[in-house]
Each structure stands twice: as structure tokens, then as C-alpha cells.
Scaffold this active site. Structure first.
Site, PDB file in Angstrom:
ATOM      1  N   ASN A  13      -1.015   1.593   5.667  1.00 38.00           N
ATOM      2  CA  ASN A  13       0.027   0.841   4.961  1.00 38.00           C
ATOM      3  C   ASN A  13       0.710  -0.045   5.987  1.00 38.00           C
ATOM      4  OD1 ASN A  13       3.325   1.674   3.656  1.00 38.00           O
ATOM      5  ND2 ASN A  13       2.074  -0.104   3.245  1.00 38.00           N
ATOM      6  N   GLY A  14       0.774  -1.339   5.705  1.00 45.19           N
ATOM      7  CA  GLY A  14       1.422  -2.255   6.644  1.00 45.19           C
ATOM      8  C   GLY A  14       0.513  -3.435   6.900  1.00 45.19           C
ATOM      9  N   TYR A  22      14.110  -2.128  -3.107  1.00 43.35           N
ATOM     10  CA  TYR A  22      13.144  -2.346  -4.181  1.00 43.35           C
ATOM     11  C   TYR A  22      11.873  -1.528  -4.101  1.00 43.35           C
ATOM     12  CZ  TYR A  22       9.874  -4.890  -7.183  1.00 43.35           C
ATOM     13  OH  TYR A  22       8.952  -5.206  -8.139  1.00 43.35           O
ATOM     14  N   CYS A  55       0.802  -1.224   0.000  1.00 41.45           N
ATOM     15  CA  CYS A  55       0.000   0.000   0.000  1.00 41.45           C
ATOM     16  C   CYS A  55       0.836   1.276   0.000  1.00 41.45           C
ATOM     17  CB  CYS A  55      -0.885   0.073   1.247  1.00 41.45           C
ATOM     18  SG  CYS A  55      -1.930  -1.343   1.474  1.00 41.45           S
ATOM     19  N   GLY A 103       1.060   0.031  -5.011  1.00 44.90           N
ATOM     20  CA  GLY A 103      -0.171  -0.743  -5.024  1.00 44.90           C
ATOM     21  C   GLY A 103      -0.978  -0.425  -6.256  1.00 44.90           C
TER      22      GLY A 103
END
Ligand code: SF4
Length: 484
Positions: free
Chosen positions: A117-118, A258, A16, A42
Site C-alpha cells: 500500500n503506497g 476521509y 490499496c 480499493g
């Protein structure tokens, strides 16, 4: 359906990206731009919630931001001076419409929207407790647990209720929340997932997963939201709350390798510069005689530049990407699916033929794509193919908001480096060492007594309890509703 980059099909995926802007007359339009910059985090769905001073408004859609938030009609349906947004790549909760964030609820204190996010590692356990007490969940997303905990907190004011909720959750979270009066940005006590604070003009503040989302709207980066910090923005300005005991932060080291965009600054370092340093470390640790260094596009490019600079071996574009293939190409058969890689990437035969090449990639997950790339290089006439990987072997799953296959599907959990080299049919294979990776991010090495980053997918050293993971699979049915 092919992803935007077939080489990415065998990558770890960030789940996300989050964005929020407070006090701007075009809050929704700026949120669209911010989410557009975070699209790499995402690509399955996107959503925005805005607040116009009286009412909240929302628009959510499966697919890319540019395809679904591209009309005047949609922007006008999101009026107000404050908005939060979310892009997702689903794992927890699947990809159903009901799981697209931001999630919204009417609490006793008023409207409340959350973008997360997570991944929470005790979400299922908490959800069960809440359901047993009568909570009715609308989604299967772990993020909805946060809303229920805020809703049922016995504290009086909203910030205390959010803190109360965050004290009960484990795992990784960067959260942006919107109420009628406040916008809140919060990061878990270890700071596993990123969150930055920016400013556009006096009184206009932004939260975003990465600085590239500030750049796109011309906002200044102020600072990272600190691990364990809640930053609260309202009409009186900014206040900071640090309700958790101080711990050694453990931000995700893979953001550098990345996930983050190379033009972002994460943990005060340029992602692009760190990636080049990873390539330099890799060349120092595992140099090889070769004629050219070739990146696996696009994520391997900065590390390949660093490798070439350090080794003195020329950098060449040996794999050419076709940017004009639609991302929704339907694969009608296995044979066509196999050709899928060639739809977007082709070997630059004239450069490669008869050459000894060093291929640089950021990671090997299942190894399936590596096999195809190496085969492509051999077919193009490469004399020798050496592969160098800009991360240590991925041996373990991530439970902190990154989509990883099951451990037994990870090539490095089943094979040693020699066996992996034979499997993907390269003349030699080497990964950067864990200390080499830490050197690239500016440390002298990994402090094994108190690691400076989360590196669990390379070491199995998880920095938080994995409460749900210790439960049996059969115990964890989340919903009886099947999503189409
Ligand atoms: S397990 Fe790996 S991908 Fe997940 S947060 Fe930790 S370092 Fe990042």
C-alpha cells in the site's frame, strides 16, 4: 461504469489495503474477511497468496472481494496456515490483471509474495536501473521494484535482503510480505501509510491496513507497526527491526479526514471521533446562521454531527441514499450519466424546502460533484446553501499512493475560496484551516518547522524526494505492452 457512490467520483481515492495472517488453519478465509473490511481502500481488484508449507497458491480477480472470493472452491484453492491479501484502486501501473497484488516471485531463497500500500517516488528510476542490468519485469506496478531489489540483494538472509531493498526506495509503503518461513510487515520511515499488528490467539498474528480488518475476524489490536519498523513473524514469535535513522513521523493526515473507515483506530485515535472534532473546529472557525446541518453522504456524516453539536444547529438527513442500485450500472449517454447522481442520492425535499442549509463535505477535488449537489439542494427549494469542508483546500497532488487528478484539475489550485464559492454557486464556502485540522487530530497546531503529519496535498510540503516526478513525462514509458 458508476462507482459504488457517485459522490465519490470527485474524491481522492486511496489506492490499496493490505492484510496478512500467520499461523491459522483457515488463513485464506480470514484474509477474505479482512479484505472485505478493507474494501473501501480499493475496489478495482483483489488478490490473495497463501502458503501450505510446501507450495504457494494464488487467486486474483478484478472487482470486489465479495463477488470474487465467495465460493468454497476459491477458498479451497488457497490452502495453508499463512496468507496475505491486497485490495487495489489502481493508478500506478493501471488496472490490468498483471498488476493485481500480491505479486509473487521465486527467489534464490524460495517463494516470496508482496502486498504493498503506497507509492514509491523513485520506482521508475530504480526500475530503469534494474532493467538495464537485465531484470525482466512482469507488471507495470511500482511494487514489483521491491521484489527485484530483494531478489538481487547480496545479503544472505531474507530479512537483511528486505531491509537492503527498503533502503533504496523512496516514498510511501506499508508492505506485507510472505516467504516460506516468515511473514514481514514493514512501514516506511515516515509512516505515511498505516499498518497495524493484531493477534487472534497464541502465535496467530495479523497485519492490516486498518483496525476494522482486525475487528471483523475478532482479533485484538496490539499496536501500530511503527514508522521505519519491520515486524517479522515466524515459528519463534515476533521480532522487531528498526534499520532506519529515527525521523519525525509524517503519517497521512487525510486518513483521518476521509480514507480510513470511521470505526478504525488510526495513529491511536478513533477516526470517527477525529471527524466529529473536525466538524466542531469547522463550526468554531466558520459558523453561519442556518436552519439545519446536512452531511454529504456518507463520508461527511461524522463531521456534520460535530458541526451540529458545536453550533447548536439541528442535524438532518437532507440527502437520502438509495442502497439498492447495482454498482455496475452502465451509463449509455451523457444525459443518463448526468442523472447518475440521482440514481443513488436524492434530496429530502420535505426537509429542505425554504430552509437555510449548511452542507458538510470532506473535500473538494475537481468541484464537479459539489456543483451537482448544490444544484440538487436549490432544486429542492433550499433558501440558502452554505458549504463547509472538513479539510483545507486541496491544492496539490499526492504522490504517496492516493489517486489525485493533475494539479491543474484541482479546483483549489486554480481558484481562491471566493471564486470556488461562485463556481459551485453557494451562498458561502469555508474550509477548515490547516491548524484547525491539526487541532482535531490532537495537536495544538501544525509545527511548521517539523510537521507532525504529511499534509502535502494541502500545503505542497512533500516529506520525501519526488525523484521520478522531476523527470519529463516522455521519459517515463514503463511498458511497451498495452493491456486490454
Ligand atoms: S499528500 Fe495528502 S493524501 Fe497524500 S499522503 Fe500526504 S496527506 Fe495523504
Amino acid at each position: 461504469m458508476l462507482g459504488t457512490n457517485p459522490f465519490d467520483d470527485d474524491k481522492l481515492h486511496e489506492e490499496c489495503g493490505v492484510f496478512g495472517i500467520y499461523n491459522h488453519p483457515e488463513a485464506a478465509a480470514h484474509t477474505v474477511l479482512g479484505l472485505h473490511a478493507l474494501q473501501h481502500r480499493g475496489q478495482e481488484a483483489a488478490g490473495i497468496v497463501s502458503f501450505d508449507g510446501k507450495q504457494f497458491h494464488t487467486h486474483k480477480s478484478m472487482g470486489h472481494v465479495a463477488d470474487n472470493f465467495n465460493s468454497e472452491r476459491v477458498i479451497q484453492s488457497l490452502p495453508g496456515n499463512a496468507a496475505i491479501g491486497h485490495v487495489r484502486y489502481s493508478t500506478t501501473g493501471g488496472s490490468a490483471m498483471r498488476n493485481i497484488q500480491p505479486l509473487f516471485a521465486d527467489l534464490s531463497s524460495g517463494g516470496f509474495a508482496v502486498a504493498h500500500n503506497g507509492n514509491l517516488t523513485n520506482a521508475w528510476t530504480l526500475r530503469k536501473l534494474l532493467v538495464d542490468k537485465g531484470a525482466i519485469f512482469q507488471s507495470t506496478s511500482d511494487s514489483e521494484v521491491i521484489i527485484h531489489l530483494v531478489a538481487t540483494s547480496t545479503y544472505m538472509n531474507l530479512v537483511d535482503r528486505v531491509i537492503d531493498a527498503l533502503r533504496r526506495i523512496e516514498g510511501a509503503y506499508s508492505v506485507v510480505a510472505l516467504s516460506q518461513k516468515k511473514m514481514i510487515g514493514a512501514r516506511d520511515p515516515l509512516g505515511v501509510r498505516p499498518l497495524v499488528l493484531g493477534k487472534l490467539s497464541e502465535g496467530t498474528y495479523i497485519f492490516a491496513s486498518e483496525t476494522c480488518a482486525l475487528d471483523i475476524i475478532g482479533a485484538d489490536y496490539i499496536r501500530d507497526v511503527e514508522p521505519g519498523e519491520l515486524v517479522v513473524i515466524d515459528a519463534d514469535g515476533i521480532t522487531s527491526h528498526k534499520p532506519f535513522p529515527t525521523q519525525q513521523p509524517r503519517p497521512c493526515i487525510f486518513e483521518h479526514v476521509y480514507f480510513s473507515r470511521p470505526d478504525s483506530i488510526t495513529n491511536n485515535s478513533s477516526v470517527y471521533e477525529v471527524r466529529k472534532r473536525i466538524g466542531q473546529e469547522l463550526a468554531k472557525e466558520s459558523g453561519v446562521e442556518a436552519d439545519m446541518v446536512i452531511p454529504v453522504p456518507d463520508s461527511g456524516v461524522p463531521a456534520a454531527i460535530g458541526y451540529a453539536q458545536q453550533s447548536g444547529i439541528p442535524f438532518e438527513l437532507g440527502i437520502i441514499r438509495n442502497h439498492y442500485v447495482g454498482r455496475t450500472f452502465i451509463e449509455p449517454s451523457d444525459q443518463i450519466r448526468h442523472l447518475g447522481v440521482k440514481l443513488k442520492h436524492n434530496a429530502n425535499k420535505a426537509e429542505i424546502r425554504g430552509k437555510r442549509i449548511v452542507l458538510i463535505d470532506d473535500s473538494i477535488v475537481r468541484g464537479t460533484t459539489s456543483v451537482k449537489i448544490v444544484d440538487m439542494m436549490r432544486q429542492a427549494g433550499a433558501k440558502e446553501v452554505h458549504m463547509r469542508i472538513a479539510s483545507p483546500p486541496t491544492t496539490d497532488c499526492c504522490f504517496y499512493g492516493v489517486d489525485t487528478p493533475k494539479k491543474e484539475k484541482l479546483l483549489a489550485s486554480r481558484m481562491n475560496v471566493e471564486e470556488m464559492a461562485q463556481y459551485i454557486k453557494v451562498d458561502s464556502l469555508a474550509f477548515i484551516s490547516i491548524d484547525g485540522l491539526y487541532r482535531a487530530v490532537g495537536e495544538s497546531g501544525r509545527n511548521n518547522d517539523s510537521p507532525q503529519y504529511c499534509d502535502a496535498c494541502f500545503t505542497g510540503d512533500y516529506p520525501t524526494p519526488l525523484t521520478d516526478e522531476s523527470l519529463g513525462e516522455g521519459e517515463k514509458q514503463i511498458s511497451f505492452l498495452t493491456d486490454s
